[in-house]
Each structure stands twice: as C-alpha cells, then as structure tokens.
Design an enzyme around this catalytic site. Structure first.
Site, PDB file in Angstrom:
ATOM      1  N   ASP A 266       0.706  -1.204  -0.024  1.00 19.12           N
ATOM      2  CA  ASP A 266      -0.031   0.239   0.006  1.00 19.12           C
ATOM      3  C   ASP A 266       0.928   1.325   0.015  1.00 19.12           C
ATOM      4  OD1 ASP A 266      -2.456  -1.350   0.077  1.00 19.12           O
ATOM      5  OD2 ASP A 266      -2.419  -1.487   2.143  1.00 19.12           O
ATOM      6  N   TYR A 332       4.442  -9.057   7.963  1.00 17.50           N
ATOM      7  CA  TYR A 332       4.143  -7.490   8.231  1.00 17.50           C
ATOM      8  C   TYR A 332       4.299  -7.310   9.702  1.00 17.50           C
ATOM      9  CZ  TYR A 332       1.392  -8.081   3.675  1.00 17.50           C
ATOM     10  OH  TYR A 332       0.891  -8.573   2.546  1.00 17.50           O
ATOM     11  N   TYR A 403      -5.203  -9.390   2.899  1.00 17.44           N
ATOM     12  CA  TYR A 403      -5.332  -7.986   3.158  1.00 17.44           C
ATOM     13  C   TYR A 403      -5.254  -7.820   4.831  1.00 17.44           C
ATOM     14  CZ  TYR A 403      -6.931  -7.387  -1.656  1.00 17.44           C
ATOM     15  OH  TYR A 403      -7.249  -7.324  -2.935  1.00 17.44           O
TER      16      TYR A 403
END
Ligand SMILES: [Zn+2]
Ligand SMILES: [Zn+2]
Length: 454
Positions: A266, A332, A403
């Site tokens: 992103d 992440y 996501y």
C-alpha cells in the site's frame, strides 16, 4: 506391401512431385529444395534441390535416343544443359526472382551487419517481411507443385542470412531471447532493426511512506495535466518506479523503463527487510553491458533514503511473468489501535485464534478496481510484540494476497475471522510495514536473499 514395393512407391511420389514442380518453370536449387525441406536434415535447401535435379538429369540421360526429358529440365538444371551440350545459360527462378541466390543473401547479410554494428548486442535474430509478389509466387508453387514437405521461403531467408551474419560478426543467433532483431523488408529492399528490452532484476526497499510503487497518472486528466494534479499529470509526484528510472535510462541509454514488481504494498506502507523482488525493463537500450554495481549505487544515492535497491542482476523477459505469478508469503509489522484497552493475555489468545484460513471478501477500499468475490487466505503466524494502552505492535506472516488491514478491522464483516470481530471492539491498522517478501520471516534486514521463492 513388401519393402521393395514401399520404397518404389515413395521414390515415385518424391520424383513425381519434383517433376511436377520443374515443369512449372525455371526454378533455382533453393526454391526446389525448399519444397522438400522437411525431408532429411543436415542439408541446405540448395543442396536438396541440386541433388533432386541431378537425379532427374540422370534419369533423363537413360535413353540416348530420347532427349525430351533433358530438354524440359534444361531451363533449371545445369547438368541437363551439360548433357545436352547446350550453352550454360540459366534462366531466372520464377519463384524467388533471384532472391535466394547466395550473392543476394550475402548482400542482405552485409546490410544487416552494417546496421547491427551500431547496436550493442551479443545475440540477434533475422526476420523477413515478404513482398506481395514473392508471397504470391510461393502460394502458386505450393498449390500447383503439391508438395507436402515444404517450408516457407521466409524461414529459409532468415536462416541463411542469419548464418552469413553470424559468420561475419561472430555473434550468435537466438530464437528465444535475441538482443536485437533485423527485419528484412523484401519489397522495400531495406533492413529495419529493433532493439529488445534489457531486463534487470533486483529487490527494493521502500523506506518512507506516502508514495506508490509505480507511476500513477492523475485520475481526472489521465496524465495530460490539469488543475487537480497541478498540471503534473500525476496523482503522486514520486514512485519507486520513478526513483530508479533515471539512473537506468542513463546507464542503458534507453528510451524509457517499465517497472514490474512481485506484488505491491500500500502507498502508506513501507517495504523493509529483504525487500521486494522486481524487474526493471530498459526499453530499447543502446547499451546492454552495464556496471550493475555502479547502477545500484547511483540509484540509491539519488533516491536519498526513500528507496533502496539491492542485488541487481541481469535477467530475462520470462522473469517478469514469473514474478507476476509468484505467490510469495509476506511478513508484516503493524501498529494497531483498538478502541478499548485489552489485557495482554486476552489479546494474545485472540490473535492466536486468527492463525489458519481466513475468508476475505474483496475489501471496500479496492472494490472499485477488483472483482467482488470471497477468497480464502492463510495466516501462518501472528505475534504480539508490544502492548501499550490501546495500541499494540503485531508481526504477522500470511499468504500472498492476504489483506492485513482488513484482517484487523474486519471491514464490516467482509473479512472473517478478524481481530475486531473476535474482540468485539473496533480495531484498525495505523502503521504498516512489509518486513519480508518470500523467504523466511526475519525482522532484521537480510541483504543477500537472491533467490525468489515461490
Ligand atoms: Zn528461387
Ligand atoms: Zn490531472
């Protein structure tokens, strides 16, 4: 059928076809031989054609009293002319109109060599654009001659001119991934050259937030420039793509670059750790021999800490496809805010409940550009690193396409299970970093992961 009968039948078919072709008009060795190109390897078509003409001339000489066969052959066969004792004056081939003569092919090769000399390359490929007239002659020959073993004229021209060029330049012919293409335009009598892209592979780290991976044209004007984009034509003034573009253009002296990433993060996320694999394509490069170490340093120097590239190596076109298809696991690191203080033990146990498969309907924020469907993704591992009041730092490893923002917020129930869903309180990601793409999760920077894992 006995083997003798079989052989006889085959010989008759071969020679009958050859005879039928020869009667259509004067034909050169190449054009005749090309009608038998699929038979017997290790020969040029000219050699095939010559062998057939000799066999027929010998048959025509069997009967001393009847010279009619030899007379018909004379327009195309040197041996027939010699046997008849007539002047050795050959007629022009009605099919190629002389295009297949060795001198003509060599002249094309000289033109190719002259043009390719200006372009840096190791490998090349010759292509041919047929003229309407020759294409028509070839069709007639095939229709009236009726051979089942022919190859197209342009294949032979490509191959024979390629051989000459290779001999003259010591460069190799490449069918799969040539550096340059030389296209012979038979009608115009010209050579056109095309330089194929150069592909450089590496990994990038995006060290700041707020810019996209690739050039992003302004949505209002489509890139032309308008008031809302301040006449830049772009929605964002920078991108990973553009931060590495100029040094590549300068090093390869190319027209432009095209950036291909193995997925993307992103705009508000950083890409840390071992970086994300990418290929940058230098379009029509004048230079292919690039000091990649120097290029890497130059990119990093000019990107001023916003982006860093590592492990640059030369690659090929197929790698782009491979990168697009690669399903890379991602790790992440995120800062999450929950609208309620949660005891550490409870948060840990809720997080462990997220490990496993997750049903994700296309997130609202991307639904305008992605088909709306429910996908199953995996969470492999999730760790609570720190908790302080209502905010928590979490490391999560998931499958390609997961996501993670929605895994935390639940996206109004579209992602299930989710952190917010299991807690019964709103939760959202306020800071996101990708810390590993492919390979093993490691919060520390690993700088030498060269392989792309799929
Ligand atoms: Zn010919
Ligand atoms: Zn605009």
């Amino acid at each position: 059928m006995s083997s003798d009968e079989l052989m006889e039948k085959k010989l008759v078919e071969l020679l009958e076809t050859a005879w039928r072709i020869l009667k259509l008009g004067p034909i050169c060795d190449s054009c005749l031989g090309r009608q038998f190109a699929m038979l017997s390897t290790g020969l040029t078509n000219a050699e095939r054609g010559r062998a057939i003409k000799i066999a027929l001339a010998m048959s025509g000489s069997l009967d001393e009293s009847d010279r009619s066969l030899l007379e018909e052959l004379a327009q195309s066969s040197e041996n027939a002319r010699l046997s008849l004792g007539v002047e050795d004056k050959k007629e022009k081939c009605w099919v190629c109109l002389g295009e297949m003569e060795p001198e003509k092919l060599e002249r094309w090769a000289d033109m190719v060599v002259r043009d390719l000399r200006l372009l840096q390359h190791d490998s090349f490929l010759v292509g041919t654009k047929m003229s309407g007239l020759l294409a028509e002659n070839e069709e007639l020959l095939l229709a009236d001659g009726g051979s089942r073993w022919a190859e197209p004229m342009k294949s032979e021209i490509n191959r024979e001119v390629g051989k000459f060029v290779s001999k003259k330049t010591k460069k190799t012919v490449s069918f799969d991934a040539p550096d340059v293409l030389a296209l012979l335009d038979l009608a115009k009598g010209q050579v056109e050259t095309k330089i194929f892209s150069l592909y450089i592979m590496g990994r990038y780290r995006k060290l700041e937030r707020g810019f996209p991976q690739t050039r992003w044209p302004c949505r209002d004007c489509g890139g032309k420039g308008c008031k809302s984009c301040d006449y830049t034509g772009r929605r964002y003034s920078e991108s990973v793509d553009e931060l590495i573009r100029d040094p590549v253009i300068e090093a390869a002296r190319c027209d432009d670059t095209v950036f291909h990433g193995a997925g993307r993060e992103d705009i508000d996320a950083r890409m840390l750790g071992n970086g994300r694999p990418f290929v940058v394509e230098a379009v029509a490069p004048a230079i292919r021999e690039i000091d990649l170490h120097k290029l890497q340093e130059e990119i990093n120097r000019r990107a001023e800490g916003k982006v860093e590239v590592l492990d640059l190596t030369l690659s090929e076109k197929s790698m782009v496809e491979h990168l697009k298809k690669a399903l890379l696991k991602k790790t992440y690191f995120m800062k999450v805010e929950i609208n309620q203080e949660i005891p550490e033990e409870k948060l840990k146990s809720v997080l462990s409940g997220l490990v496993g498969s997750i049903k994700q309907r296309t997130p609202t924020r991307v639904s305008h550009r992605r088909a709306d469907k429910v996908r199953t993704r995996d969470v492999y591992d999730i760790q609570l690193n720190e908790i302080e009041g209502k905010s928590a730092k979490i490391t999560i490893k998931g499958s390609s396409g997961l996501y993670v923002k929605e895994l935390v917020s639940g996206d109004g129930g579209r992602t299930d299970p989710s952190l917010a869903g299991l807690l019964g309180f709103d939760a959202k990601v306020i800071e996101l970093d990708v810390i590993n793409v492919g390979g093993e999760a490691d919060a520390k920077v690993t700088r030498n992961t060269k392989e792309i894992e799929t």
